[in-house]
Design an enzyme around this catalytic site. Structure first.
Site, mmCIF file in Angstrom:
data_model
loop_
_atom_site.group_PDB
_atom_site.id
_atom_site.type_symbol
_atom_site.label_atom_id
_atom_site.label_comp_id
_atom_site.label_asym_id
_atom_site.label_seq_id
_atom_site.Cartn_x
_atom_site.Cartn_y
_atom_site.Cartn_z
ATOM 1 N N TYR A 103 0.847 -1.199 0.000
ATOM 2 C CA TYR A 103 0.000 0.000 0.000
ATOM 3 C C TYR A 103 0.882 1.249 0.000
ATOM 4 C CZ TYR A 103 -3.777 -3.244 1.267
ATOM 5 O OH TYR A 103 -4.686 -4.279 1.284
ATOM 6 N N PRO A 122 -15.708 -3.709 1.798
ATOM 7 C CA PRO A 122 -17.083 -4.115 2.119
ATOM 8 C C PRO A 122 -18.135 -3.106 1.691
ATOM 9 C CG PRO A 122 -15.978 -3.347 4.092
ATOM 10 C CD PRO A 122 -14.926 -3.447 3.028
ATOM 11 N N GLY A 125 -15.560 -0.264 -2.188
ATOM 12 C CA GLY A 125 -14.321 0.394 -2.593
ATOM 13 C C GLY A 125 -14.458 1.899 -2.623
ATOM 14 N N ALA A 183 -18.392 3.410 -2.756
ATOM 15 C CA ALA A 183 -19.038 3.445 -1.442
ATOM 16 C C ALA A 183 -20.268 4.344 -1.439
ATOM 17 C CB ALA A 183 -18.037 3.914 -0.383
#
Length: 285
Positions: free
Chosen positions: A53, A208, A211, A215
């Site tokens: 990341y 969840p 993304g 969202a």
């Protein structure tokens, strides 16, 4: 904050996905630190990161370093389980590549240990299968790290049911987590969720809420989430997380966040109780 289990440890029922604080569109460091601190203040005790990341090739582990800095500067930092991953790489051109070789995974784990400033990583997950490397060799390297005490718990990510069973066998029944994509817009990991429920393995849905780019769609593209949210006076995102939590006690969503207010809203999801009728509606939404 309600809790759930990952292996032998209890964690908050909602975790924090730290990726948005280090990739494209990331905020400045001050806002990132404030976001992580807001999560801790809300009772979050699980933070998900990875060495991949980052944006540029010369900043590998940016997110791990950021998480370590945030935890060191908060009095609740010592109570957090940090889950990191190895096996995915970002060359710096915006692409994602793979290296599941045992040599790379062991070197990546050593580097993660240094960046996190710990003697053993709380939860280390093989990030994504590498088609060039036999899966048993990649997971075998994770098993060796576990046996050597470099990591306390072992997990896998982006795995199908066969690989979940295979990994658990290779690890001698010590697989504690599976991190797969799962959201209202991406439900193809239902078989993996059911298998984790059967085996008592924590299932950590990544993205969840759909993304970073999706969202906000929960309030429009998935109208049932918006209608139920209106009825409860909460956000559609909170309804989404409550729906996931109701699927199984092994589910621990890790929504990404880069703003304090976002993780505060997500952290309140375990307190939202949906009716059986509402859950049935969302299951087919």
């Amino acid at each position: 904050m309600h809790t759930r289990r990952i292996g032998d440890v209890e964690v908050s029922a909602i975790g924090l996905g730290a990726m948005p604080m280090s990739i494209e569109g990331r905020p400045d460091e001050a806002r990132s630190l404030a976001t992580i601190h807001a999560a801790l203040d809300a009772g979050v005790t699980l933070i998900d990161t990875a060495d991949a990341y980052h944006l540029h090739a010369d900043e590998v582990g940016h997110n791990e370093t950021l998480v370590a800095k945030a935890l060191a500067s908060h009095d609740r930092g010592r109570d957090v389980l940090v889950a990191t991953k190895g096996g995915h790489l970002r060359p710096g051109d915006g692409s994602w590549t793979l290296d599941g070789s045992p040599r790379h995974l062991k070197e990546a784990c050593e580097a993660s240990l240094r960046r996190l400033g710990v003697e053993a990583i709380d939860l280390y997950q093989f990030h994504r299968p590498d088609p060039r490397v036999p899966y048993e060799e990649s997971v075998g390297a994770v098993r060796e790290l576990l046996d050597e005490g470099k990591i306390r718990r072992a997990g896998i990510s982006n795995a199908n049911p066969d690989r979940i069973r295979q990994a658990n066998e290779i690890l001698g029944g010590r697989l504690v987590s599976v991190q797969n994509q799962f959201s209202p817009a991406f439900r193809s990991s239902e078989p993996e969720l059911r298998l984790c429920d059967e085996l008592g393995i924590a299932f950590l849905p990544w993205s969840p809420l759909g993304g970073i780019s999706r969202a906000g769609e929960l309030g429009s593209a998935h109208a049932p989430f918006a209608r139920i949210a209106d009825a409860h006076g909460v956000s559609p995102q909170r309804v989404c997380l409550a729906w996931m939590l109701a699927k199984s006690p092994v589910v621990v969503p890790i929504p990404g966040a880069s703003r304090p207010e976002t993780i505060r809203d997500s952290a309140a999801a375990p307190d939202l109780v949906l009716t059986a009728e509402e859950l049935a509606t969302l299951d087919v939404a």
